[in-house]
Scaffold this motif. Structure first.
Motif, PDB file in Angstrom:
ATOM      1  N   ARG A  42       0.868  -1.397   0.038  1.00  0.00           N
ATOM      2  CA  ARG A  42       0.065   0.068   0.271  1.00  0.00           C
ATOM      3  C   ARG A  42       0.748   1.296  -0.024  1.00  0.00           C
ATOM      4  N   GLU A  45       2.353   1.943  -3.159  1.00  0.00           N
ATOM      5  CA  GLU A  45       1.543   1.658  -4.313  1.00  0.00           C
ATOM      6  C   GLU A  45       2.064   0.648  -5.345  1.00  0.00           C
ATOM      7  N   LYS A  48      -2.149  -1.750  -8.117  1.00  0.00           N
ATOM      8  CA  LYS A  48      -3.373  -1.066  -8.024  1.00  0.00           C
ATOM      9  C   LYS A  48      -4.441  -1.910  -8.335  1.00  0.00           C
ATOM     10  N   TYR A  49      -5.685  -1.493  -7.777  1.00  0.00           N
ATOM     11  CA  TYR A  49      -6.840  -2.245  -8.406  1.00  0.00           C
ATOM     12  C   TYR A  49      -7.037  -2.780  -9.777  1.00  0.00           C
ATOM     13  N   GLU A  51      -5.157  -4.355 -11.532  1.00  0.00           N
ATOM     14  CA  GLU A  51      -3.854  -4.846 -12.562  1.00  0.00           C
ATOM     15  C   GLU A  51      -3.464  -6.053 -12.442  1.00  0.00           C
TER      16      GLU A  51
END
Ligand code: ZN
Ligand code: ZN
Length: 317
Positions: A42, A45, A48-49, A51
């Motif tokens: 997190r 990063e 990511k959502y 991916e």
């Protein structure tokens, strides 16, 4: 001797974590490994959502653990296990078998990329032609490229590998001893600069001690390969490992301090001058990329050896 209670839940502890001063029971220890990994992903990063994530899985304890955690916690992401087949008889087969088994248990697609197909040489074959280079040097160059190619062909946005805190620190010390200040400034252990077609290369375990990952894999009862590569010649890396472990024993947490110090060298403005290899078209710092240079070197040695053998044959006729 009385067993100390777990600092988090009060149950009997099984492990004292020197760098944090905590006593941990098995359950809280396992949870702590999840927590550190998820916080790391997190904070930096890494994923990511939605991916697509390619994960390098050799079949060793670290990569099996990484695949497990990513498959468990990243349900919105397609996770694909990638195993690199270096072509090492009597060694790689077991790793591939374990990786396949773990991937199918986790319901994750598994693909294999071999050096033979990609570069026309196996690590067994280069033994005759590698000259002054160690197998590990050539293997490292090939492995990076094999994983890059896999991630690109699979259409992944992220390439995750299981390098742990100890691996990363050893690499930093090797850069230090080589005087590679350029790389010291451009190396980001969290998210590597994505030279290969915008793929983000991430190391979700880079803040976890190797020893704790081994404990995690044991506690979870994972199958993993324990034999080491027959060509492994660690050279200075194993001396650095011993040195860092000795320091950590007497100064708990010093590995984290060193990591933070090294990471402060990282300069975002520092960009590696990008161009493309004139042989293979891959992003490269020089006219020829390291992979093409290596293959060229091996080809030359092979050719030289073949013509020497022909000469010998002529004389023996
Ligand atoms: Zn506990
Ligand atoms: Zn090239």
């Amino acid at each position: 001797m009385q067993v100390k209670p777990c600092t988090k839940c009060g149950r009997p502890s099984f492990y004292y974590r020197p760098y944090s001063g905590e006593y941990l029971c098995k359950g809280c220890f396992v949870t702590s490994i999840y927590d550190i990994t998820l916080q790391t992903v997190r904070k930096y990063e890494m994923i990511k959502y939605g991916e697509k994530v390619a994960v390098g899985v050799s079949g060793g304890k670290d990569s099996v653990s990484l695949l497990y955690i990513l498959a468990k916690f990243f349900k919105s992401n397609e996770i694909i296990a990638v195993t690199v087949d270096e072509g090492i008889k009597g060694y790689r087969e077991e790793g591939i078998e374990i990786a396949s088994k773990v991937a199918s248990q986790l319901n994750v697609k598994h693909v294999i990329y071999s050096y033979k197909n990609l570069f026309n040489y196996t690590i067994d074959e280069i033994q005759e032609y590698k000259g002054k280079y160690s197998s590990c040097t050539i293997c490292g160059i090939f492995r990076r490229r094999a994983l890059d190619i896999a991630a690109k062909e699979l259409g992944a946005q992220v390439l995750a590998t299981a390098h742990n805190l100890d691996d990363i620190l050893q690499s930093y010390f090797i850069l230090l001893t080589n005087g590679d200040t350029e790389r010291l400034k451009s190396f980001n252990p969290a998210v590597e600069s994505s030279e290969a077609f915008g793929i983000r290369k991430v190391h979700p375990f880079f803040r976890i001690y190797e020893k704790e990952l081994a404990m995690f894999a044991m506690l979870k009862g994972f199958d993993f390969q324990t034999v080491t590569c027959p060509y492994m010649q660690q050279g200075i890396r194993s001396e650095i490992r011993d040195f860092l472990n000795r320091l950590e024993e007497r100064h708990a947490g010093i590995k984290y301090q060193l990591l933070d110090t090294f990471m402060s060298f990282y300069s975002k403005e520092f960009k590696v001058v990008g161009q493309y290899c004139k042989m293979c078209g891959w992003p490269s710092k020089n006219e020829l990329c390291q992979v093409c240079k290596t293959i060229d070197y091996l080809n030359k040695n092979k050719y030289k050896l073949m013509s020497e053998n022909n000469e010998l044959d002529k004389h023996s006729d």
